[in-house]
Design an enzyme around this catalytic site. Structure first.
Site, PDB file in Angstrom:
ATOM      1  CE1 TYR A 186       2.808   0.703   8.075  1.00 22.02           C
ATOM      2  CE2 TYR A 186       2.658   2.858   9.120  1.00 22.02           C
ATOM      3  CZ  TYR A 186       2.060   1.800   8.455  1.00 22.02           C
ATOM      4  OH  TYR A 186       0.712   1.830   8.173  1.00 22.02           O
TER       5      TYR A 186
ATOM      6  CG  ASN B 199      -3.492   2.772   2.069  1.00 19.60           C
ATOM      7  OD1 ASN B 199      -3.330   3.246   3.184  1.00 19.60           O
ATOM      8  ND2 ASN B 199      -2.925   1.642   1.679  1.00 19.60           N
TER       9      ASN B 199
ATOM     10  CD  GLU C 100       0.889  -4.877  11.966  1.00 16.64           C
ATOM     11  OE1 GLU C 100       1.644  -4.728  10.988  1.00 16.64           O
ATOM     12  OE2 GLU C 100      -0.353  -4.953  11.857  1.00 16.64           O
TER      13      GLU C 100
HETATM   14  P1  CMP Z   1       0.066  -0.276   4.979  1.00 20.28           P
HETATM   15  O1  CMP Z   1      -0.773  -1.502   4.962  1.00 20.28           O
HETATM   16  O2  CMP Z   1      -0.187   0.675   6.097  1.00 20.28           O
HETATM   17  O3  CMP Z   1       1.612  -0.677   4.997  1.00 20.28           O
HETATM   18  C1  CMP Z   1       2.609   0.167   4.482  1.00 20.28           C
HETATM   19  C2  CMP Z   1       2.047   1.325   3.712  1.00 20.28           C
HETATM   20  O4  CMP Z   1       2.950   1.974   2.846  1.00 20.28           O
HETATM   21  C3  CMP Z   1       0.930   0.851   2.811  1.00 20.28           C
HETATM   22  O5  CMP Z   1      -0.173   0.509   3.599  1.00 20.28           O
HETATM   23  C4  CMP Z   1       0.772   2.063   1.881  1.00 20.28           C
HETATM   24  O6  CMP Z   1      -0.112   3.040   2.404  1.00 20.28           O
HETATM   25  C5  CMP Z   1       2.184   2.677   1.861  1.00 20.28           C
HETATM   26  N1  CMP Z   1       2.824   2.550   0.562  1.00 20.28           N
HETATM   27  C6  CMP Z   1       3.233   3.571  -0.216  1.00 20.28           C
HETATM   28  N2  CMP Z   1       3.798   3.122  -1.342  1.00 20.28           N
HETATM   29  C7  CMP Z   1       3.746   1.775  -1.286  1.00 20.28           C
HETATM   30  C8  CMP Z   1       4.167   0.733  -2.178  1.00 20.28           C
HETATM   31  N3  CMP Z   1       4.761   0.990  -3.334  1.00 20.28           N
HETATM   32  N4  CMP Z   1       3.949  -0.557  -1.796  1.00 20.28           N
HETATM   33  C9  CMP Z   1       3.359  -0.837  -0.617  1.00 20.28           C
HETATM   34  N5  CMP Z   1       2.946   0.114   0.252  1.00 20.28           N
HETATM   35  C10 CMP Z   1       3.127   1.406  -0.082  1.00 20.28           C
END
Ligand code: CMP
Length: 140
Positions: free
Chosen positions: A50, A113, A127
């Protein structure tokens, strides 16, 4: 034309025991699973995966969450796989996700999520390479 995307079933969905239900949704949409494994990420690995979010306020929570338990990682292959996977997942924030999407049906909040999916061909390639060697992908 066929493309590949990286999909992750996150610790919250693994803990809920819905790996099979989520994979079935990809298959029903015509995506093929061409590589898969379960892993428990360490701190450094999660930070590295990340890295693009390193400066975001949610970075530490994100890394903490993604290392909190095992995840299921898979490569999905098919026509428009990147866009199709994102449609099946629904919006990042489950409260905005369409009825019938994975995040609407299985996710609690924007951190927990349920799933991750690559957002472009470039990130998909990066990735996929992060998790899989070329010979671990069984194209079909
Ligand atoms: P993901 O697609 O795994 O990529 C980054 C992750 O950060 C995203 O899913 C969310 O689970 C998490 N996240 C938490 N807060 C935010 C935000 N404000 N905007 C985008 N991603 C967020």
């Amino acid at each position: 034309t066929s493309e590949r995307t990286l999909s992750i079933i996150k610790p919250d969905a693994v803990a809920k025991n819905v790996i099979g239900e989520i994979l079935a949704r990809f298959e029903r949409a015509g995506l093929r699973i061409v590589a898969a494994k379960m892993v428990h990420l360490g701190q450094q690995e999660a930070e590295s995966f990340y890295a693009v979010h390193r400066e975001r306020p949610f970075f530490n929570d994100l890394v903490g969450f993604m290392t909190s338990g095992p995840i299921m990682v898979q490569v999905l292959e098919g026509e428009q796989a990147i866009r199709k996977n994102r449609e099946i997942m629904g919006e990042t924030n489950p409260q905005e996700a369409s009825a019938g999407s994975i995040r609407h049906d299985f996710a609690e909040n924007i951190d927990a999520n349920a799933v991750h999916g690559s957002d472009s061909p470039e990130t998909a390639k990066q990735e996929i390479e992060f998790f899989f060697k070329a010979d671990e992908i069984c194209s079909r």
